[in-house]
Design a protein around this motif. Structure first.
Motif, PDB file in Angstrom:
ATOM      1  N   VAL A  66       0.856  -1.185   0.000  1.00 30.19           N
ATOM      2  CA  VAL A  66       0.000   0.000   0.000  1.00 30.19           C
ATOM      3  C   VAL A  66       0.895   1.240   0.000  1.00 30.19           C
ATOM      4  CG1 VAL A  66      -1.734   1.345   1.233  1.00 30.19           C
ATOM      5  CG2 VAL A  66      -1.891  -1.152   1.191  1.00 30.19           C
ATOM      6  N   GLU A  67       0.606   2.142  -0.906  1.00 29.99           N
ATOM      7  CA  GLU A  67       1.340   3.405  -0.989  1.00 29.99           C
ATOM      8  C   GLU A  67       0.368   4.557  -0.767  1.00 29.99           C
ATOM      9  OE1 GLU A  67       4.419   5.496  -4.069  1.00 29.99           O
ATOM     10  OE2 GLU A  67       2.522   4.797  -4.928  1.00 29.99           O
ATOM     11  N   LEU A 129      -9.175  -1.365   2.387  1.00 25.13           N
ATOM     12  CA  LEU A 129      -8.189  -2.274   1.803  1.00 25.13           C
ATOM     13  C   LEU A 129      -8.082  -3.554   2.637  1.00 25.13           C
ATOM     14  CD1 LEU A 129      -5.407   0.311   0.882  1.00 25.13           C
ATOM     15  CD2 LEU A 129      -7.219  -0.608  -0.576  1.00 25.13           C
ATOM     16  N   PRO A 130      -7.615  -4.642   2.022  1.00 22.57           N
ATOM     17  CA  PRO A 130      -7.546  -5.910   2.753  1.00 22.57           C
ATOM     18  C   PRO A 130      -6.500  -5.887   3.866  1.00 22.57           C
ATOM     19  CG  PRO A 130      -6.510  -6.106   0.593  1.00 22.57           C
ATOM     20  CD  PRO A 130      -7.214  -4.777   0.604  1.00 22.57           C
ATOM     21  N   ASP A 131      -6.733  -6.690   4.897  1.00 20.35           N
ATOM     22  CA  ASP A 131      -5.742  -6.859   5.960  1.00 20.35           C
ATOM     23  C   ASP A 131      -4.579  -7.705   5.444  1.00 20.35           C
ATOM     24  OD1 ASP A 131      -7.350  -5.422   7.680  1.00 20.35           O
ATOM     25  OD2 ASP A 131      -8.328  -7.200   8.514  1.00 20.35           O
ATOM     26  N   GLY A 132      -3.534  -7.785   6.260  1.00 19.61           N
ATOM     27  CA  GLY A 132      -2.392  -8.615   5.889  1.00 19.61           C
ATOM     28  C   GLY A 132      -1.426  -7.927   4.953  1.00 19.61           C
ATOM     29  N   ILE A 133      -1.302  -6.594   5.078  1.00 25.17           N
ATOM     30  CA  ILE A 133      -0.370  -5.851   4.229  1.00 25.17           C
ATOM     31  C   ILE A 133       1.060  -6.263   4.564  1.00 25.17           C
ATOM     32  CG2 ILE A 133       0.486  -3.534   3.679  1.00 25.17           C
ATOM     33  CD1 ILE A 133      -2.315  -2.488   4.438  1.00 25.17           C
ATOM     34  N   GLN A 157       0.531  -7.212   8.534  1.00 23.06           N
ATOM     35  CA  GLN A 157       0.732  -8.490   9.195  1.00 23.06           C
ATOM     36  C   GLN A 157       1.999  -8.451  10.046  1.00 23.06           C
ATOM     37  OE1 GLN A 157       1.644 -11.841   6.716  1.00 23.06           O
ATOM     38  NE2 GLN A 157       2.967 -10.697   5.346  1.00 23.06           N
ATOM     39  N   LYS A 158       2.081  -9.336  11.037  1.00 24.31           N
ATOM     40  CA  LYS A 158       3.280  -9.413  11.866  1.00 24.31           C
ATOM     41  C   LYS A 158       4.482  -9.730  10.981  1.00 24.31           C
ATOM     42  CE  LYS A 158       0.983 -10.873  16.139  1.00 24.31           C
ATOM     43  NZ  LYS A 158       0.867 -11.923  17.173  1.00 24.31           N
ATOM     44  N   VAL A 212      10.303   0.615   9.208  1.00 26.39           N
ATOM     45  CA  VAL A 212       9.659   0.103  10.415  1.00 26.39           C
ATOM     46  C   VAL A 212       9.199  -1.328  10.192  1.00 26.39           C
ATOM     47  CG1 VAL A 212       7.689   0.408  11.983  1.00 26.39           C
ATOM     48  CG2 VAL A 212       8.863   2.419  11.070  1.00 26.39           C
ATOM     49  N   LYS A 213       9.478  -2.202  11.151  1.00 25.86           N
ATOM     50  CA  LYS A 213       9.030  -3.598  11.094  1.00 25.86           C
ATOM     51  C   LYS A 213       8.054  -3.865  12.225  1.00 25.86           C
ATOM     52  CE  LYS A 213      10.605  -8.418  11.147  1.00 25.86           C
ATOM     53  NZ  LYS A 213      11.782  -9.320  11.245  1.00 25.86           N
ATOM     54  N   LYS A 214       6.891  -4.389  11.900  1.00 29.13           N
ATOM     55  CA  LYS A 214       5.888  -4.703  12.915  1.00 29.13           C
ATOM     56  C   LYS A 214       6.237  -6.005  13.615  1.00 29.13           C
ATOM     57  CE  LYS A 214       0.911  -5.346  13.599  1.00 29.13           C
ATOM     58  NZ  LYS A 214      -0.443  -5.321  12.968  1.00 29.13           N
TER      59      LYS A 214
END
Length: 215
Positions: A66-67, A129-133, A157-158, A212-214
């Motif tokens: 996603v941008e 927008l869908p989850d799990g980006i 997503q994690k 950034v990392k989730k």
């Protein structure tokens, strides 16, 4: 940029060659068209950062990107290079007048089946927008960085990643008496630094790029 920094930037770009020839030709054409057909060509990601975006995307091999802030489509084309098979990049642009140049060069890059343009307010579009980006790139109105960050982090997503541009804000983040926009960026950077939900790395690339990392 100072003259010395600009020279180093140009040197680094001259010694970087990460794109395939056809991709480089399309992006060079888009850069020229952006200078000719827009009033804010400095907003373009440019060759060095663009190649970094491609590198990050190819390392991650995202299914969903996603941008926020398409501008003329340069960074979208860069990021789409790393999409996995069947992957899609959702790019959001509030200025409808940019639709024509975006579509023109997405087609030239033969990415019309991988890049989906959403015209409108990102605040309203992101929740649809869908989850799990897997990967997001924020390069839009600085006043809304915190909002976009929260909306996208919730859908990431994690182990997924976010990239946020312009976080050094022409070096103004060092100012002890910042203007309003600079203060917002300082506050945003501090928030991400203290955010226990993520790991982060601020890179002095171009105008500052925050990776950034989730967790």
């Amino acid at each position: 940029m100072t003259d010395k920094y600009e020279q180093l930037h140009q040197y680094a770009q001259a010694h970087s060659q990460f794109w395939a020839t056809t991709t480089a030709e399309v992006l060079n054409g888009l850069e020229r068209a952006t200078h000719l057909r827009t009033l804010a060509a400095q907003m373009l990601s440019g060759g060095l950062q663009g190649q970094f975006l491609t590198l990050i995307s190819e390392l991650i091999r995202p299914q969903t990107i996603v941008e926020v802030g398409t501008f003329t489509g340069y960074s979208a084309i860069c990021l789409a290079q790393g999409l996995s098979d069947g992957g899609i990049l959702h790019t959001i642009e509030i200025d409808e007048e940019k639709q024509f140049i975006i579509s023109e060069f997405v087609q030239k890059a033969q990415l019309q089946d991988k890049i989906k343009l959403h015209l409108g307010d990102a605040q309203a579009i992101i929740p649809t927008l869908p989850d799990g980006i897997d990967l997001s790139f924020i390069d839009a109105d600085k006043e809304s960085y915190d909002l976009y960050y929260e909306l996208l982090l919730a859908k990431t997503q994690k182990g997924g990643f976010l990239l946020i541009d312009n976080v050094l804000w022409h070096g103004k983040v060092l100012n002890l008496q910042p203007d309003k926009k600079t203060a917002l960026i300082q506050q945003f950077n501090q928030k991400v630094l203290n955010d226990v939900r993520v790991r982060r790395l601020l890179l002095p690339l171009r105008d500052g790029l925050l990776l950034v990392k989730k967790l």
